[in-house]
Design an enzyme around this catalytic site. Structure first.
Site, PDB file in Angstrom:
ATOM      1  N   GLY A  78       0.823  -1.206   0.000  1.00 41.58           N
ATOM      2  CA  GLY A  78       0.000   0.000   0.000  1.00 41.58           C
ATOM      3  C   GLY A  78       0.854   1.251   0.000  1.00 41.58           C
ATOM      4  O   GLY A  78       1.888   1.304   0.667  1.00 41.58           O
ATOM      5  N   ARG A  87      13.398   9.777  -3.195  1.00 41.98           N
ATOM      6  CA  ARG A  87      14.278  10.913  -3.488  1.00 41.98           C
ATOM      7  C   ARG A  87      15.566  10.836  -2.672  1.00 41.98           C
ATOM      8  O   ARG A  87      16.683  11.037  -3.197  1.00 41.98           O
ATOM      9  CB  ARG A  87      13.549  12.220  -3.184  1.00 41.98           C
ATOM     10  CG  ARG A  87      14.417  13.485  -3.230  1.00 41.98           C
ATOM     11  CD  ARG A  87      13.560  14.680  -2.838  1.00 41.98           C
ATOM     12  NE  ARG A  87      14.317  15.929  -2.812  1.00 41.98           N
ATOM     13  CZ  ARG A  87      14.952  16.407  -1.738  1.00 41.98           C
ATOM     14  NH1 ARG A  87      14.918  15.704  -0.605  1.00 41.98           N
ATOM     15  NH2 ARG A  87      15.597  17.552  -1.799  1.00 41.98           N
ATOM     16  N   VAL A 132      16.959   8.193  -1.175  1.00 44.08           N
ATOM     17  CA  VAL A 132      17.792   7.048  -1.570  1.00 44.08           C
ATOM     18  C   VAL A 132      18.576   7.376  -2.830  1.00 44.08           C
ATOM     19  O   VAL A 132      19.783   7.113  -2.925  1.00 44.08           O
ATOM     20  CB  VAL A 132      16.918   5.791  -1.796  1.00 44.08           C
ATOM     21  CG1 VAL A 132      17.728   4.689  -2.497  1.00 44.08           C
ATOM     22  CG2 VAL A 132      16.383   5.272  -0.466  1.00 44.08           C
ATOM     23  N   VAL A 133      17.902   7.975  -3.809  1.00 46.06           N
ATOM     24  CA  VAL A 133      18.561   8.299  -5.078  1.00 46.06           C
ATOM     25  C   VAL A 133      19.669   9.325  -4.874  1.00 46.06           C
ATOM     26  O   VAL A 133      20.819   9.119  -5.302  1.00 46.06           O
ATOM     27  CB  VAL A 133      17.526   8.812  -6.102  1.00 46.06           C
ATOM     28  CG1 VAL A 133      18.233   9.361  -7.344  1.00 46.06           C
ATOM     29  CG2 VAL A 133      16.568   7.696  -6.491  1.00 46.06           C
ATOM     30  N   ARG A 173       0.684  -4.921  -5.238  1.00 46.84           N
ATOM     31  CA  ARG A 173       0.778  -6.100  -4.387  1.00 46.84           C
ATOM     32  C   ARG A 173       1.063  -7.292  -5.301  1.00 46.84           C
ATOM     33  O   ARG A 173       0.508  -7.390  -6.395  1.00 46.84           O
ATOM     34  CB  ARG A 173      -0.511  -6.301  -3.595  1.00 46.84           C
ATOM     35  CG  ARG A 173      -0.832  -5.108  -2.695  1.00 46.84           C
ATOM     36  CD  ARG A 173      -1.981  -5.401  -1.760  1.00 46.84           C
ATOM     37  NE  ARG A 173      -2.394  -4.217  -1.021  1.00 46.84           N
ATOM     38  CZ  ARG A 173      -1.806  -3.760   0.073  1.00 46.84           C
ATOM     39  NH1 ARG A 173      -0.756  -4.401   0.555  1.00 46.84           N
ATOM     40  NH2 ARG A 173      -2.254  -2.674   0.697  1.00 46.84           N
ATOM     41  N   GLY A 191       5.806  -2.172   3.888  1.00 40.05           N
ATOM     42  CA  GLY A 191       5.432  -2.712   5.186  1.00 40.05           C
ATOM     43  C   GLY A 191       5.957  -4.113   5.431  1.00 40.05           C
ATOM     44  O   GLY A 191       6.945  -4.543   4.829  1.00 40.05           O
ATOM     45  N   ASP A 192       5.267  -4.852   6.323  1.00 44.88           N
ATOM     46  CA  ASP A 192       5.726  -6.187   6.713  1.00 44.88           C
ATOM     47  C   ASP A 192       5.853  -7.125   5.519  1.00 44.88           C
ATOM     48  O   ASP A 192       6.823  -7.887   5.413  1.00 44.88           O
ATOM     49  CB  ASP A 192       4.758  -6.795   7.736  1.00 44.88           C
ATOM     50  CG  ASP A 192       5.057  -6.341   9.161  1.00 44.88           C
ATOM     51  OD1 ASP A 192       6.239  -6.154   9.485  1.00 44.88           O
ATOM     52  OD2 ASP A 192       4.110  -6.176   9.942  1.00 44.88           O
ATOM     53  N   THR A 246       4.299   2.506   5.807  1.00 42.91           N
ATOM     54  CA  THR A 246       2.905   2.087   5.858  1.00 42.91           C
ATOM     55  C   THR A 246       2.165   2.993   6.828  1.00 42.91           C
ATOM     56  O   THR A 246       2.677   3.297   7.906  1.00 42.91           O
ATOM     57  CB  THR A 246       2.746   0.617   6.314  1.00 42.91           C
ATOM     58  OG1 THR A 246       1.359   0.352   6.595  1.00 42.91           O
ATOM     59  CG2 THR A 246       3.566   0.312   7.549  1.00 42.91           C
ATOM     60  N   ASP A 296      -0.299   2.342   8.653  1.00 43.14           N
ATOM     61  CA  ASP A 296      -0.882   1.648   9.802  1.00 43.14           C
ATOM     62  C   ASP A 296       0.030   1.632  11.036  1.00 43.14           C
ATOM     63  O   ASP A 296      -0.432   1.333  12.135  1.00 43.14           O
ATOM     64  CB  ASP A 296      -1.244   0.213   9.432  1.00 43.14           C
ATOM     65  CG  ASP A 296      -2.400   0.145   8.452  1.00 43.14           C
ATOM     66  OD1 ASP A 296      -3.341   0.942   8.594  1.00 43.14           O
ATOM     67  OD2 ASP A 296      -2.362  -0.701   7.551  1.00 43.14           O
ATOM     68  N   ASP A 348       2.076  -0.479  12.024  1.00 40.46           N
ATOM     69  CA  ASP A 348       1.964  -1.786  12.684  1.00 40.46           C
ATOM     70  C   ASP A 348       3.081  -2.738  12.278  1.00 40.46           C
ATOM     71  O   ASP A 348       2.924  -3.955  12.333  1.00 40.46           O
ATOM     72  CB  ASP A 348       0.610  -2.417  12.349  1.00 40.46           C
ATOM     73  CG  ASP A 348       0.433  -2.677  10.855  1.00 40.46           C
ATOM     74  OD1 ASP A 348       1.217  -2.140  10.045  1.00 40.46           O
ATOM     75  OD2 ASP A 348      -0.498  -3.418  10.487  1.00 40.46           O
ATOM     76  N   MET A 352      -8.754   3.278   8.636  1.00 38.78           N
ATOM     77  CA  MET A 352      -8.015   2.071   8.279  1.00 38.78           C
ATOM     78  C   MET A 352      -7.384   1.448   9.529  1.00 38.78           C
ATOM     79  O   MET A 352      -7.130   2.121  10.518  1.00 38.78           O
ATOM     80  CB  MET A 352      -6.959   2.381   7.223  1.00 38.78           C
ATOM     81  CG  MET A 352      -7.550   2.630   5.848  1.00 38.78           C
ATOM     82  SD  MET A 352      -6.295   2.864   4.571  1.00 38.78           S
ATOM     83  CE  MET A 352      -7.308   2.802   3.099  1.00 38.78           C
ATOM     84  N   GLY A 353      -7.121   0.165   9.416  1.00 34.00           N
ATOM     85  CA  GLY A 353      -6.561  -0.586  10.534  1.00 34.00           C
ATOM     86  C   GLY A 353      -7.213  -1.941  10.617  1.00 34.00           C
ATOM     87  O   GLY A 353      -8.035  -2.200  11.481  1.00 34.00           O
ATOM     88  N   ARG A 354      -6.862  -2.822   9.663  1.00 36.61           N
ATOM     89  CA  ARG A 354      -7.492  -4.142   9.612  1.00 36.61           C
ATOM     90  C   ARG A 354      -7.047  -5.018  10.774  1.00 36.61           C
ATOM     91  O   ARG A 354      -7.834  -5.760  11.355  1.00 36.61           O
ATOM     92  CB  ARG A 354      -7.165  -4.826   8.275  1.00 36.61           C
ATOM     93  CG  ARG A 354      -7.947  -6.110   8.038  1.00 36.61           C
ATOM     94  CD  ARG A 354      -7.767  -6.626   6.622  1.00 36.61           C
ATOM     95  NE  ARG A 354      -8.387  -5.747   5.645  1.00 36.61           N
ATOM     96  CZ  ARG A 354      -7.706  -5.036   4.744  1.00 36.61           C
ATOM     97  NH1 ARG A 354      -6.393  -5.093   4.723  1.00 36.61           N
ATOM     98  NH2 ARG A 354      -8.330  -4.266   3.889  1.00 36.61           N
ATOM     99  N   ASN A 408     -23.458  15.473  21.758  1.00 30.06           N
ATOM    100  CA  ASN A 408     -22.956  14.880  20.513  1.00 30.06           C
ATOM    101  C   ASN A 408     -21.736  14.034  20.823  1.00 30.06           C
ATOM    102  O   ASN A 408     -21.062  14.246  21.838  1.00 30.06           O
ATOM    103  CB  ASN A 408     -22.612  15.956  19.481  1.00 30.06           C
ATOM    104  CG  ASN A 408     -21.570  16.921  19.989  1.00 30.06           C
ATOM    105  OD1 ASN A 408     -20.366  16.681  19.861  1.00 30.06           O
ATOM    106  ND2 ASN A 408     -22.006  18.045  20.586  1.00 30.06           N
TER     107      ASN A 408
END
Length: 319
Positions: A11, A21, A23-24, A72, A102-103, A125, A127, A129, A169-171, A215
Site C-alpha cells: 500500500g 528521493r 535514496v537516489v 501487491r 510494510g511487513d 505504511t 498503519d 503496525d 483504516m486498521g485491519r 454529541n
C-alpha cells in the site's frame, strides 16, 4: 558496491516519494548508480527497471503517492518467483536492493536475502503496525488527515446534536484509530486489539448523554467492526440515528507531514550508509527516537502494540 536499486511495495503511504528521493540522491552523492524499479516486486519480475538521476526525483519530496508506482504481488511468496527476481537483479548488475514498504514488503526482501541478494528495508505504511520499528513513514500524515476530517464532521454533529461514526483504516492494528481518537477528542474508539461489545457502546452513549453531552464521535478501525453494523445496532437499541463516514483511501493520500518527510530522509540515509559500511539485510527502524539498523530476524521478534495508556485516556477524556 557500485549499483543499487529501489522499489516501493504494498500500500502507498505519504513519504514514500521523499524516501525514493533521498535514496537516489544520497546514493549518487556516495558514488553509486541508482536504478528505480516500477510497480514493486511485480515490476521486478517484469524487468521494469530504469536508471534514476538527481533531476528524476526533483520536486517529489512533498508529493503523495509514489513516483515508482506500487503493487501487491501475491505470487512473490512462491520460491520460483523469488529466484526469478534474484536472477533479474543479477542480470542488471544490482549489488543491493532498497525496499520501501510494510511487513509484506520486508518479507519479500528477506526472501531475496536468503537467496544471496543484499537488501535493506525502509518502513513505509500508514498503519504503523510493522514489526521492529516504533514508527513507519506515512503514519503521522494519516493521523493528521483523520483529525482534520473528524474536526469537520464534529461541526455537524455539534450543530445537530448527533452521533457520528467514522471508520478509519486498521485491519489488524488500531494505531490510527487510537492516535487520531486521542488527538481529536473522540468519545469512543473501537479497535481489533480490544474487542468491545456493542451493548457497552450503547451504555457509554446513554451515560454520557444523560450527563449532558449532546454529541459524540465514535472512531472505528475497520478490523474491529464494520461501521454500518455499529450504526445499525445503535439505531436498534437507542433513540439515536447516527451518521457514518468511511474515510477509506483519503487516509493514504496527500502531501506528507514534516515528520514523515524528515523520517523518510533519515531512514534512507541510514540504509545507504549501512550498505556502504557493509551492513546487510536490515530494517531501518525507529527505536527510542533514533534510527537504527536491525537484522530482519531481530526486527521480526519485536512488536510495538497500541498504547494501553492512550486507549484508556480516550475513555477518561471523552465523558
Amino acid at each position: 558496491m557500485k549499483r543499487i536499486a529501489v522499489l516501493t511495495s504494498g500500500g502507498d503511504a505519504p513519504g514514500m516519494n521523499a524516501a525514493v528521493r533521498a535514496v537516489v540522491r544520497k546514493g549518487i552523492y556516495e558514488g553509486l548508480d541508482v536504478v528505480g524499479i516500477h510497480r514493486g516486486y511485480e515490476g521486478l519480475l517484469n524487468e521494469e527497471l530504469r536508471p534514476l538521476l538527481r533531476r528524476d526525483v526533483g520536486g517529489i519530496v512533498n508529493r503523495g503517492g509514489t513516483l515508482l508506482k506500487t503493487a501487491r504481488c501475491p505470487e512473490f511468496m512462491d520460491k520460483v518467483y523469488q529466484k526469478k527476481a534474484a536472477e533479474v537483479l543479477k542480470k542488471y548488475d544490482i549489488d543491493a536492493l532498497v525496499v520501501i514498504g510494510g511487513d509484506g514488503s520486508m518479507a519479500g526482501a528477506q526472501a531475496l536475502a536468503e537467496l544471496g541478494v543484499v537488501t535493506m528495508t525502509i518502513p513505509g505504511t500508514i498503519d504503523n503496525d510493522m514489526c521492529g520499528t516504533e514508527y513507519t513513514i506515512g503514519f503521522d500524515t494519516a493521523l493528521n488527515t483523520v483529525v482534520e476530517a473528524v474536526s469537520k464532521i464534529r461541526d455537524t454533529t455539534t450543530a445537530h446534536d448527533r452521533v457520528a461514526i467514522v471508520e478509519v483504516m486498521g485491519r489488524h492494528a488500531g494505531h490510527i484509530a487510537v492516535g487520531s481518537g486521542l488527538a481529536c477528542g473522540a468519545e469512543i474508539v473501537l479497535i481489533p486489539e480490544k474487542p468491545v461489545p456493542l451493548e457497552d457502546v450503547c451504555r457509554h452513549l446513554d451515560e454520557t448523554h444523560r450527563a449532558g453531552k449532546t454529541n459524540s464521535i465514535i472512531i472505528v478501525a475497520e478490523g474491529a467492526y464494520h461501521s454500518y453494523d455499529v450504526c445499525n445496532f445503535i439505531k436498534e437499541h437507542m433513540h439515536i440515528s447516527p451518521s457514518v463516514t468511511v474515510l477509506g483511501y483519503l487516509q493514504r493520500g496527500g502531501m506528507p507531514s514534516a515528520k514523515d518527510a524528515m523520517m523518510a530522509a533519515l531512514m534512507s540515509e541510514a540504509a545507504i550508509d549501512g550498505l556502504l559500511a557493509g551492513k546487510r539485510n536490515c530494517l531501518t527502524a525507529s527505536v527510542n527516537d533514533h534510527v537504527v539498523l536491525l537484522p530482519y530476524e531481530e526486527a521480526k521478534s519485536i512488536t510495538y502494540p497500541v498504547s494501553d495508556a492512550w486507549y484508556d485516556l480516550i475513555s477518561v477524556l471523552g465523558r
